[in-house]
Design a protein around this motif. Structure first.
Motif, PDB file in Angstrom:
ATOM      1  N   HIS A  65       0.991  -1.270  -0.081  1.00 57.60           N
ATOM      2  CA  HIS A  65      -0.373   0.150   0.074  1.00 57.60           C
ATOM      3  C   HIS A  65       0.986   0.677  -0.071  1.00 57.60           C
ATOM      4  CE1 HIS A  65       0.805  -0.336   4.429  1.00 57.60           C
ATOM      5  NE2 HIS A  65       0.350   1.120   4.395  1.00 57.60           N
TER       6      HIS A  65
ATOM      7  N   ASP B 235       1.057   5.305   1.771  1.00 57.71           N
ATOM      8  CA  ASP B 235       0.826   6.679   2.299  1.00 57.71           C
ATOM      9  C   ASP B 235       1.275   7.762   1.458  1.00 57.71           C
ATOM     10  OD1 ASP B 235      -0.398   4.912   4.385  1.00 57.71           O
ATOM     11  OD2 ASP B 235       1.929   4.797   5.124  1.00 57.71           O
TER      12      ASP B 235
ATOM     13  N   ARG C  19       1.777  11.916   1.756  1.00 57.77           N
ATOM     14  CA  ARG C  19       0.768  12.597   2.802  1.00 57.77           C
ATOM     15  C   ARG C  19       1.202  13.641   2.855  1.00 57.77           C
ATOM     16  NH1 ARG C  19       5.679   9.845   6.466  1.00 57.77           N
ATOM     17  NH2 ARG C  19       7.187  10.167   4.918  1.00 57.77           N
TER      18      ARG C  19
ATOM     19  N   THR D 149      -2.935  11.964   6.457  1.00 58.77           N
ATOM     20  CA  THR D 149      -2.200  11.024   5.774  1.00 58.77           C
ATOM     21  C   THR D 149      -3.078  10.401   4.817  1.00 58.77           C
ATOM     22  OG1 THR D 149       0.039  10.815   6.828  1.00 58.77           O
ATOM     23  CG2 THR D 149      -0.819   9.078   5.760  1.00 58.77           C
TER      24      THR D 149
ATOM     25  N   THR E 213      -4.024   6.319   3.322  1.00 57.07           N
ATOM     26  CA  THR E 213      -3.606   4.667   3.174  1.00 57.07           C
ATOM     27  C   THR E 213      -4.356   4.682   1.391  1.00 57.07           C
ATOM     28  OG1 THR E 213      -2.665   4.962   5.423  1.00 57.07           O
ATOM     29  CG2 THR E 213      -3.191   3.103   3.899  1.00 57.07           C
TER      30      THR E 213
ATOM     31  N   HIS F  10       5.188   0.992   1.067  1.00 55.12           N
ATOM     32  CA  HIS F  10       5.463  -0.120   1.924  1.00 55.12           C
ATOM     33  C   HIS F  10       4.942  -1.476   1.369  1.00 55.12           C
ATOM     34  CE1 HIS F  10       4.906   2.604   5.478  1.00 55.12           C
ATOM     35  NE2 HIS F  10       3.845   2.905   5.215  1.00 55.12           N
TER      36      HIS F  10
END
Lengths: 177, 148
Positions: B97, B99, B101, B106, B108, B132
């Motif tokens: 996934h 983020d 920001r 943030t 997701t 990530h």
């Protein structure tokens, strides 16, 4: 009570996740970063943006600052770069801001240097002595001209000459020390 | 290059007439919460418009590259807010996934099979995307400033 750790120790601790170390870095260097952004001519909102940007850059470089002891100079230099980028009308080419070395000229911002700086300013002849005091109080050119009794158009060139004199005297003193 | 700004800053600092506002200090301290441990930073690709993204001329595409992962971000500014459409490649494995920001928000997003994602309604200012991937170090783009 001030954190006794030196800047390199604070940087290392922050890189390991120590928020208190980061806060201490902000306490020590935040004020001069603000002064740099404002000295670049930014208004309060843009100066806040530039300062925040410099802290974000430090976050990106927590593990890769080449001279950790000079993190204060690195932050001042980075703030100036971010401020200049904000002033620019067009986005620069990639790579402009990627330099990692602190600007040697930023050394004048060190705490002891400030005392030396004002002593040196006080020793200057007029109109430099008054002009540099007025510069520090954020007066516009028109008001400065009025206070100095000179034409508005001569404020900029006079300021440049006075700063040059100041720079020369500071350099001489640093050479002697 | 003559750096008068440092002298002017030193004079301003010593005069005490324009101290750093409390909200600026607080924002600087809050930046630490954006730290992503062990993250690799993807840098702007040469020739990309990596900084000072502006919305007046329509969407801008910015490419960031790190070892093993590339981000293409298309940033649009409209009505004072930022929309980001992006793609990471090579396509990360299932369970990855991103983020998207800003210092205060943030969002997701799961990655589609194509590695694409979108986030809308972000406040203007500093922006970064972190990818990530299970079992791998996170990769974050360099922070960029997006201005209306």
């Amino acid at each position: 009570m001030q954190d006794p750790r030196d800047p390199a120790e604070l940087l290392s601790a922050a890189a390991d996740g120590d928020q208190l170390a980061w806060d201490e870095l902000e306490s020590r260097f935040g004020p001069r970063m603000w002064a740099v952004a404002r000295a670049c001519g930014l208004n309060e909102a843009d100066a806040a943006d530039a300062v925040q940007g410099a802290w974000l850059r430090l976050l990106e470089h927590l593990h890769s600052i080449r001279e950790p002891a000079l993190v204060g100079a690195w932050l001042a230099t980075t703030t100036r770069r971010e401020a200049i980028l904000l002033v620019r009308k067009t986005p620069p080419a990639a790579g402009f801001e990627l330099g990692d070395a602190p600007d040697p000229a930023s050394a004048v911002l060190e705490a002891d240097g400030n005392r030396l700086l004002w002593q040196t300013v006080s020793a200057l002849q007029e109109p430099c002595r008054t002009l540099l005091h007025l510069v520090a109080t954020d007066l516009g050119s028109r008001q400065m001209a009025l206070r100095l009794g000179v034409p508005v158009g001569s404020v900029g060139p006079t300021r440049a000459r006075c700063l040059e004199k100041l720079r020369t005297l500071i350099s001489l003193q640093e050479t002697v020390q | 290059m003559i750096n008068d700004e440092y002298f002017l800053a030193a004079l301003r600092l010593a005069s005490g007439n324009d101290p750093i506002p409390g909200h600026v200090s607080a924002a600087a301290r809050d930046v630490f919460e954006l730290r992503v441990p062990r993250a690799v930073t993807a840098m702007p690709a040469e020739g990309a418009t990596a900084r000072g993204v502006r919305g007046a001329d329509g969407p801008r595409t910015v490419r960031f590259v790190a070892a093993g992962l590339t981000f293409d971000l298309e940033v649009t500014v409209g009505d004072g807010l930022i929309d980001v459409v992006g793609q990471v490649f090579p396509t990360p494995c299932e369970g990855s996934h991103v983020d998207v920001r800003t210092p205060h928000l943030t969002l997701t997003r799961s990655l589609a099979d194509s590695g694409q994602f979108a986030a809308t309604g972000l406040p203007p200012g500093w922006l970064s995307v972190v990818c990530h991937r299970p079992g791998q170090e996170p990769v974050q783009t360099r922070w960029v400033r997006v201005r209306p």
